[in-house]
Design a protein around this motif. Structure first.
Motif, PDB file in Angstrom:
ATOM      1  N   LEU A 165     -19.228 -20.740  15.117  1.00  0.00           N
ATOM      2  CA  LEU A 165     -18.972 -19.930  13.921  1.00  0.00           C
ATOM      3  C   LEU A 165     -17.851 -20.494  13.056  1.00  0.00           C
ATOM      4  CD1 LEU A 165     -19.443 -16.304  15.255  1.00  0.00           C
ATOM      5  CD2 LEU A 165     -21.063 -17.780  14.056  1.00  0.00           C
ATOM      6  N   ALA A 166     -17.131 -21.465  13.575  1.00  0.00           N
ATOM      7  CA  ALA A 166     -16.159 -22.131  12.711  1.00  0.00           C
ATOM      8  C   ALA A 166     -16.892 -22.900  11.614  1.00  0.00           C
ATOM      9  CB  ALA A 166     -15.284 -23.075  13.528  1.00  0.00           C
ATOM     10  N   LEU A 167     -18.110 -23.324  11.886  1.00  0.00           N
ATOM     11  CA  LEU A 167     -18.869 -24.118  10.922  1.00  0.00           C
ATOM     12  C   LEU A 167     -20.054 -23.364  10.333  1.00  0.00           C
ATOM     13  CD1 LEU A 167     -19.084 -27.545  12.803  1.00  0.00           C
ATOM     14  CD2 LEU A 167     -17.477 -26.868  11.005  1.00  0.00           C
ATOM     15  N   LEU A 195     -26.493 -22.830   5.537  1.00  0.00           N
ATOM     16  CA  LEU A 195     -26.164 -22.214   6.816  1.00  0.00           C
ATOM     17  C   LEU A 195     -24.706 -22.444   7.209  1.00  0.00           C
ATOM     18  CD1 LEU A 195     -29.474 -23.014   8.695  1.00  0.00           C
ATOM     19  CD2 LEU A 195     -28.688 -20.800   7.856  1.00  0.00           C
ATOM     20  N   ARG A 196     -23.977 -23.048   6.306  1.00  0.00           N
ATOM     21  CA  ARG A 196     -22.563 -23.287   6.628  1.00  0.00           C
ATOM     22  C   ARG A 196     -21.694 -22.081   6.310  1.00  0.00           C
ATOM     23  NH1 ARG A 196     -20.843 -29.475   5.325  1.00  0.00           N
ATOM     24  NH2 ARG A 196     -22.894 -30.397   5.668  1.00  0.00           N
ATOM     25  N   ARG A 197     -20.603 -22.024   7.029  1.00  0.00           N
ATOM     26  CA  ARG A 197     -19.631 -20.971   6.760  1.00  0.00           C
ATOM     27  C   ARG A 197     -18.899 -21.311   5.458  1.00  0.00           C
ATOM     28  NH1 ARG A 197     -17.082 -17.362  10.918  1.00  0.00           N
ATOM     29  NH2 ARG A 197     -15.973 -15.948   9.535  1.00  0.00           N
ATOM     30  N   GLN A 198     -18.695 -20.313   4.619  1.00  0.00           N
ATOM     31  CA  GLN A 198     -18.030 -20.568   3.340  1.00  0.00           C
ATOM     32  C   GLN A 198     -16.549 -20.210   3.379  1.00  0.00           C
ATOM     33  OE1 GLN A 198     -19.665 -22.192   1.125  1.00  0.00           O
ATOM     34  NE2 GLN A 198     -21.636 -22.012   2.175  1.00  0.00           N
ATOM     35  N   ARG A 199     -16.234 -19.061   3.997  1.00  0.00           N
ATOM     36  CA  ARG A 199     -14.832 -18.639   4.037  1.00  0.00           C
ATOM     37  C   ARG A 199     -14.338 -18.651   5.467  1.00  0.00           C
ATOM     38  NH1 ARG A 199     -12.876 -13.365   2.396  1.00  0.00           N
ATOM     39  NH2 ARG A 199     -14.822 -12.867   3.487  1.00  0.00           N
ATOM     40  N   ARG A 200     -13.162 -19.184   5.666  1.00  0.00           N
ATOM     41  CA  ARG A 200     -12.622 -19.238   7.022  1.00  0.00           C
ATOM     42  C   ARG A 200     -12.402 -17.843   7.574  1.00  0.00           C
ATOM     43  NH1 ARG A 200      -8.179 -24.149   6.985  1.00  0.00           N
ATOM     44  NH2 ARG A 200      -9.684 -25.771   7.498  1.00  0.00           N
TER      45      ARG A 200
END
Ligand SMILES: Cc1ncc(COP(=O)(O)O)c(C=O)c1O
Ligand SMILES: Cc1ncc(COP(=O)(O)O)c(C=O)c1O
Lengths: 457, 501, 501, 457
Positions: free
Chosen positions: D246-248, C40-45
């Motif tokens: 959404l940063a994480l 569930l983490r963001r991969q690309r900024r």
């Protein structure tokens, strides 16, 4: 690196362009022995959030007491539009307007300021500000020596009823140039500058007489007679005035038969917050004949190559960056942004608004004095009319009384013990238009309380 | 705002009876003024604008847009350190408790403010290597005055009464000789060597029993570090003079080398440069002074002292102002009150944000930017005044050649830069370099901004060759073109006068 | 800023690794994120700018200078009431305690704020003649929604379920019919009479058992007062419908005549117009609603109530939010929290400054300005849409003739005005007047400003005759000339994309 | 007449030009019976000084307690540069940018905002703001009904763990258009939206599933599985997200195999002060295919007649001023200035800064929860990972505990009794990056105190 935009790539490319192996190498002309070893005495950096929290806590610690202090710095209402406008980046973060084409905003504002101040003081020309009221007095004295070619003495008559800090600064700033200051006493009963006191100087060569109107005690001086007396002796008159008072009082340009020659003062009452003493601005106006002796920047109206009207710094040959050792003063950076505050303040108040501020301040102080002098042991010190400050005589030392008032959230005024021990227990106080009936009642009741225990004891 | 349209004078918006009435207090009863002696009352109202709040606000907002500023333009004004003025500093200084505090308020109602001032003194001591600091001088030149006055007081205290000469290098800022005069001294200029360093022979010849001191800035206004500063200090000290450091260039060496360690006895700092308080279109500044041990007794008043909690048997330390009783040898008071407190608060916040780590980075990146810009400008065809030297935080370009070849002056280049969206560098200063531009990019500008500036300068050089009229006529796109300064000085028009009706 | 120079996109200033680091908190230990499930983490900024604080501030400062605004220009935008936004209102709303107060904070820690809200409700009741006010709607259209939803709830509560038609005059603002749709109603347009008043025959024909209500503003968007408003009210009420007052034009009648007295059942107010909160380049607004007695139970939540001190046996009155339990028939909640509190505070301050005396003067001088401007424009050759009528706070000029004679359109005039330093009036609204300009000067502009505007309009009329190309090509002096809207819609470019490298 | 510039002369000349005898005459078309007789209910006018004093006193009364409330509005650091820039008159006092040539500043800013929000949410297009988070959810539901041509039901699945105010607003705003809302329960032990709970809707025609991530309890949802489940049933997914998270967290555009379809949320955390609930701004992003169904303004890049790049409002045919009754929404005035605040905030934070804010907030809340759950009678309610909010279960009613904390200057969180009575005594709390160790310790010790007397009793 809170404010430094360089990325690692930038740094590498820049060093390559320079042909230096490292930033450190750029300092290789500095003798190694001189290089700083450590800066451990300094705290580590804070984020903006942290520093603003710290500052908010410090501000809170100082609180917002009800302030009846005057003595050269006055709490007036400042329209919200003043600071929201002058902190616009284009005013706030610009340099001195040397590049006229890129600084018409500041230059035109200064021209407008000059116009307003000249008219307010009844003079012909104004500069674009000096540091503060005290240095303006000192510069006024130095200017008088340059301007008064008839006098050889460089001797200035300074009333003892001039703001004591202004006297002190005049001494610090002018003694090295060999000026001589003679102190003129005030009348013990009325607090004003008595013509009789001046007779001691009859026949003496002196360069200028300084007249503060109203004086440090708030007392209104007989400026016409004083001015004529000095002029009759070929001395110049340096007027030191509170700009708000000029809405009601005769402007220095009309003092006596010929008017004062140099007018200076503290611009703070015009839109500058008290802010623990600064930044404020000093103002100076004079007659056209003395303009070349005036220190500080001056803006003139002119036209561009196409004939369009515009503004630029003028008479710069008086200034240090052109004339160096022969300049009228060493002043360079002045108090530009505060002068802008003054300009906006005057534009918003106009003559009528300023009149109201002056009249309301005068009325409030009269009410305050009336409310306090009914208390036993409290009376007015001086018999003469005052503007918006007055000295009260107490029947006991002032300091403990002020401390007791402070306990109740009231800053009750200035203890004159250090400055004028000859007066006995004396309290200088002020109420401007920012104080209402409830505030005055609060002071009166706190003072009643403060005086009670000692009475009982 | 369309630049084609001139903004009128505020007076031209004025109409009798108009006013921003929401700002006015109630008029008190007429009788409130009865106490005023008739003969001392004002008879005619001053000529102040009578305008609505909207008209005033709109007028000054429009005027503001006619200015260049850091917030809108790259502003590489040499010697002026026009770097970013962080908004946090302004926000802190504008907190209502700070704004509302009276200068004569009891210290008990100012411990928060005074703690900031005390810590500011301490931090300034740490970065300058001086032993004492006073915050009251209101600008650089005012600090210079304090410094030279202290030098004089020092000699006087030693009964060394002949010393009234202040030596200043040719390249010095105008305030240096002007200050010497203000302090009743004679300013004596000494030559600079061809390499930008001091001419030690000339210096040796200049010093003597009349030498009160020397005023220097290092790096100098030529943008180079005085390499033999220790030798200079020795020469002056041996002659019995003291060394004054003009701190206008402190940004170049912050955290790298300290004036105190170089042998200086006194320094003023331009907090409005190095510590990034805004210049406000001419001021305010703050010119804190720092001194070595021998000048400590002479510091100007007032100064903030800290009495540790233990000493007072109290819970917290107590801060208070030192006055004449504490410092009987002080040169005295220089200001109405304690200094430009609001400016000092801004500088304090800035220093706290930089902290120990940030301090030296200021000097490092200011220097990197200057050397990069110097290198790139030379690449595109400009001539550096001291190409063999490292630039410090600033450097000089000379347009001697362009002048000879195309008749294009430093002024032409400066004005053309305005058209291209850049504030001009300092022109014609220092005076000893002909047709010079003194360029100081500061550490807060990015490489991309510097590159854009290089491109603009390269374009100007092309125009100098191909179309010099373009340059003589510049600026073309600003609210006004070049102004007639001669007329301004000859037909003095310094105040608005109401048109005759 | 020189207008010749385009301001780049913020993304064009971006460089990887750059940033306004003084704004960032310390990064916590990596382990702090261990709890986050990997998948569930963001991969690309995200593509956000990486810029310095200075670059960001400079960029948006420069951008700001490309705007017209009240603070810089006369802005006679009909229907929008672009009057001076007093700075005092902003200063009060930005007090740190108000800014820091959480919307769900206990009412005990909000008595100051709630007192303002309660008093604002009361003042709005007084100026509109309504019986209850709710502050939560976030703009005019949102208030319209609340109003029509209340009308529907009213009919529903009476089991009058067929009423789903909302009558709107042809000249109505677009939000009126759109609101009808949002509320599940059918918008039914009725014609306007030749004199600008309602066509009563058409109205009588339109009303019936399906009529939920009618939405009107009076003065209408034609800039004239509906003289037979009482008759209109009678017709609609007799048909079983309710009357909705679109308060966008309240400025025209403030303190002169009240919607409640005209027979309206519900009203929304545009506090960002009549009560001078800033429009912020598109918002925020506040669309408080007022209702007559019969709609009181349906007001949206929340509302501020005041419990007098006596009732509570307390020293001070207590303010609290009313919720569902207090108002079980409410149409419900319209906002995340209690409304645009900061906007409401600004309106409150403005109303307190105006006070009783100031209120009617708003309408008086707004009307004086509009009638003067209308008279003067007709003098110099423009044609008013309703020359036989009094203007209210605004009026319509039609360029039909200019269009026929010289091919010059309302748009040409509007764009040319920009060149001359004036914001354009509203164009092509109301739609039933061809080539129209809807002009609303507001009460805060001076006669001198209006005269300058008349001169500019007269110049434009001259240009229409002598040099129409000048007008078709306008604006000439702004950062851009006329934009290709067709291309904007056809080749949609709605977000920045990184250039391929 | 604080803001009215007319002088008596002006008034006279203007009436003469109109040909009216008096201002009163200009109102002669208004039936006399309707004219206002008195406005005595209104207070008399105050000067700026008076009103600012009043407001300062009211503000002071509300104080500045230490705030651990979240629940849809979050206290984050706002860089000083944000509000000093957006309150510049040119942004602050401009109207909606209908005259594109005179509004490039606002228009370009919106374009930049759209770009940032689209990328942050992983979508292709963004509008220029809606009113707030709640109305954005409601508009999202209405939009889904327009966009999902496959579904005829206008039925939306709303989780019970969606912010209760958002649920309420969706009902108020959409019921009149015939939308049907089905509530989906959360898992009692873990607080998340369980796929199992959705099986009740298998085979049903529904238009969209709303997913809040993190949900109202701060719990992180299994968004991939939920999204795929909805898409498999030809329903759209409306994501409701906290922009800071959404940063994480995975952006909605990447949820499941195809990504969410419509993304909405509350923009407040991006540079907007808490300010008692507003002004904030709602945001909405979507895929290009749905852009014509999107409500609100949209700015597009284009060129002018000379080919210079510029910006203008586009796709206006969706909007009320063009399409009237057929518009996608009735929204006109939006929350432009707050959107500007969000733009500046994102520009100053960048991706890394935003990551730090998110991570620090998450870490602080974890610390706070750890510090409080060591107290007897205090435990975590849900087992699943949370972002920067958490629900604590107490062993006694929450309201008196919060009242006791308030006495100590601490706003301890939100009592969930009204919203989720089924949870028993439950407290929702939040600590952002603005809270430090000392703040957390202060809360823990105040809570210890607050729990003690009851225990003793
Ligand atoms: C080298 C140098 N010395 C002294 C000064 C004088 O400082 P200030 O302008 O603050 O008086 C300046 C600034 O102009 C300077 O550049
Ligand atoms: C007549 C009229 N009604 C309604 C509205 C809608 O108000 P808002 O833009 O606040 O939603 C407006 C403003 O644009 C208007 O002019």
């Amino acid at each position: 690196m809170p404010f430094i935009p360089h990325t690692d790539d930038d740094e590498r490319e820049m060093l390559a362009a320079i042909g230096a192996p490292s930033i450190e190498a750029l300092f290789d002309e500095i003798p190694p022995a001189l290089r700083v070893q450590s800066l451990d005495e300094l705290p580590t950096g804070l984020s903006e959030f942290e520093v603003l929290q710290l500052m908010a806590a410090r501000a809170r610690a100082d609180g917002r007491p009800l302030c009846f202090l005057g003595a050269g710095a006055y709490e007036h209402h400042i329209p919200a539009a003043v600071w929201s406008t002058i902190t616009r980046g284009e005013f706030y973060s610009a340099y001195t307007p040397y590049q006229a084409e890129a600084s018409q905003g500041t230059l035109q504002s200064i021209y407008e300021y000059q116009s307003m101040m000249a008219s307010l003081t009844g003079m012909q020309v104004s500069n674009a500000s000096l540091y503060d009221g005290a240095t303006a007095v000192a510069e006024g004295c130095l200017m008088a020596v340059r301007a008064n070619r008839r006098s050889k003495s460089a001797r200035i008559l300074l009333p003892r009823s001039l703001h004591p800090h202004y006297r002190a600064v005049a001494l610090t700033m002018a003694l090295n140039q060999g000026l001589i200051f003679d102190t003129v006493p005030y009348a013990r009963d009325c607090g004003h500058l008595d013509l009789d006191a001046l007779t001691a100087h009859d026949g003496q060569d002196f360069t200028a007489l300084v007249i503060q109107q109203p004086n440090f005690f708030g007392v209104i001086e007989e400026v016409d007679a004083l001015t004529d007396w000095a002029h009759a002796r070929e001395a110049l008159v340096i007027a030191v005035v509170n700009p708000i008072s000029l809405a009601l009082l005769k402007p220095p340009g009309e003092w006596g038969a010929k008017g004062a020659d140099i007018v200076v003062g503290e611009g703070q009452p015009l839109g500058c917050p008290l802010s623990s003493g600064g930044p404020y601005f000093g103002f100076m106006t004079t007659r056209m004949q003395h303009v070349r002796q005036m220190p500080g920047r001056i803006v003139g109206a002119t036209v561009d190559v196409d004939g369009r009207p515009g503004f630029s710094l003028t008479l710069q040959a008086r200034e240090q960056h052109i004339r160096r050792a022969k300049a009228t003063s060493n002043i360079c950076t002045n108090q530009g942004l505060l002068m802008m505050a003054g300009t906006l303040y005057l534009a918003l108040m106009g003559a009528e608004g300023l009149e109201r501020v002056a009249a309301a301040s005068m009325a409030r102080t009269a009410e305050l004095v009336a409310a306090l002098t009914v208390l036993p042991g409290v009376r007015r010190m001086f018999a003469r009319p005052t503007f918006h400050e007055a000295v009260l005589a107490l029947d006991r030392p002032v300091a403990p009384v002020l401390a007791a008032l402070a306990q109740r959230g009231i800053q009750g005024g200035l203890d004159l013990a250090d400055f004028y021990p000859e007066l006995g227990p004396a309290l200088l106080l002020c109420a401007t238009e920012t104080k209402n009936g409830a505030d005055i009642a609060a002071y009166a009741s706190a003072l009643t309380e403060a005086l009670r225990p000692a009475r009982a004891a | 705002m369309s630049l084609a349209l001139r903004e009128r004078l505020i007076f031209e918006y004025s109409r009798p009876g108009r006013g921003a009435r929401g700002q006015w207090p109630e008029a008190p009863a007429r009788s409130a003024l009865d106490a005023l002696p008739d003969g001392l009352r004002r008879q005619r109202r001053p000529l102040l604008p009578e305008v609505s709040e909207l008209d005033a606000l709109r007028h000054y907002t429009r005027l503001s847009q006619l200015n260049f500023s850091i917030d809108t333009h790259f502003y590489p004004l040499g010697s002026c350190t026009m770097k970013y003025n962080p908004r946090a500093c302004n926000a802190a200084a504008l907190m209502p408790e700070f704004l509302g505090r009276h200068p004569l308020a009891p210290v008990a109602q100012g411990q928060g403010f005074l703690a900031c001032m005390y810590e500011l003194q301490e931090m300034l001591k740490a970065v300058t290597g001086m032993r004492g600091v006073a915050l009251s001088p209101l600008a650089g030149a005012h600090g210079e005055f304090a410094g030279v006055a202290m030098i004089r007081a020092y000699h006087r205290a030693r009964d060394d009464l002949e010393r009234d000469e202040i030596i200043v290098p040719q390249a010095a800022h105008g305030t240096n000789p002007a200050t010497a005069t203000m302090c009743g001294c004679v300013a004596r200029e000494v030559a600079v060597g061809a390499d930008g360093d001091a001419d030690l022979e000339a210096l040796r010849a200049a010093v003597g029993p009349k030498t009160a001191g020397i005023m220097l800035t290092n790096p100098s206004t030529l943008g180079v570090f005085e390499r033999r500063i220790e030798e200079v200090a020795r020469i002056v000290h041996q002659a019995g003079g003291l060394l004054y450091y003009d701190g206008a260039n402190l940004n170049a060496i912050l955290g790298k080398v300290r004036p105190g360690d170089m042998g200086f006895d006194v320094i003023h700092m331009n907090l409005h440069k190095t510590f990034s308080t805004p210049h406000g279109g001419g001021g305010p500044g703050a010119g804190a002074v720092g001194v070595s041990a021998r000048l400590l007794p002479f510091l100007p008043l007032p100064i903030v002292a800290r009495e540790p909690a233990a000493e007072r048997g109290a819970e917290a330390p107590q801060y208070r102002w030192l006055g004449e009783r504490d410092l009987p040898q002080s040169i005295g008071r220089l200001t109405s009150f304690g200094g430009n407190a609001g400016v000092l608060l801004r500088a304090y916040v800035y220093m706290r944000m930089l902290g120990r780590e940030g301090m030296r980075r200021v000097a490092e990146y200011a220097t990197l930017n200057a050397n990069y810009l110097s290198a790139r400008l030379q690449q595109v065809g400009f001539e550096a005044a001291y190409p063999q030297r490292r630039a410090s935080h600033e450097f000089i370009i000379t347009l001697k050649r362009a002048e000879q070849d195309y008749g294009v002056t430093a002024m032409d280049v400066a004005k053309r830069l305005l058209d291209l969206g850049f504030h001009a560098p300092t022109t014609y200063f220092p005076m000893l370099i002909s047709e010079c531009l003194l360029i100081e990019p500061t550490e807060t500008e990015s490489k991309q901004t510097l590159d854009a500036f290089v491109n603009a300068m390269a374009q100007i050089l092309r125009e100098a060759r191909e179309d010099p009229e373009q340059l003589h006529g510049a600026p073309h796109t600003l609210p006004v073109r070049r102004l007639d300064d001669v007329r301004a000085a000859r037909e003095l028009n310094l105040v608005y006068r109401e048109p005759a009706t």
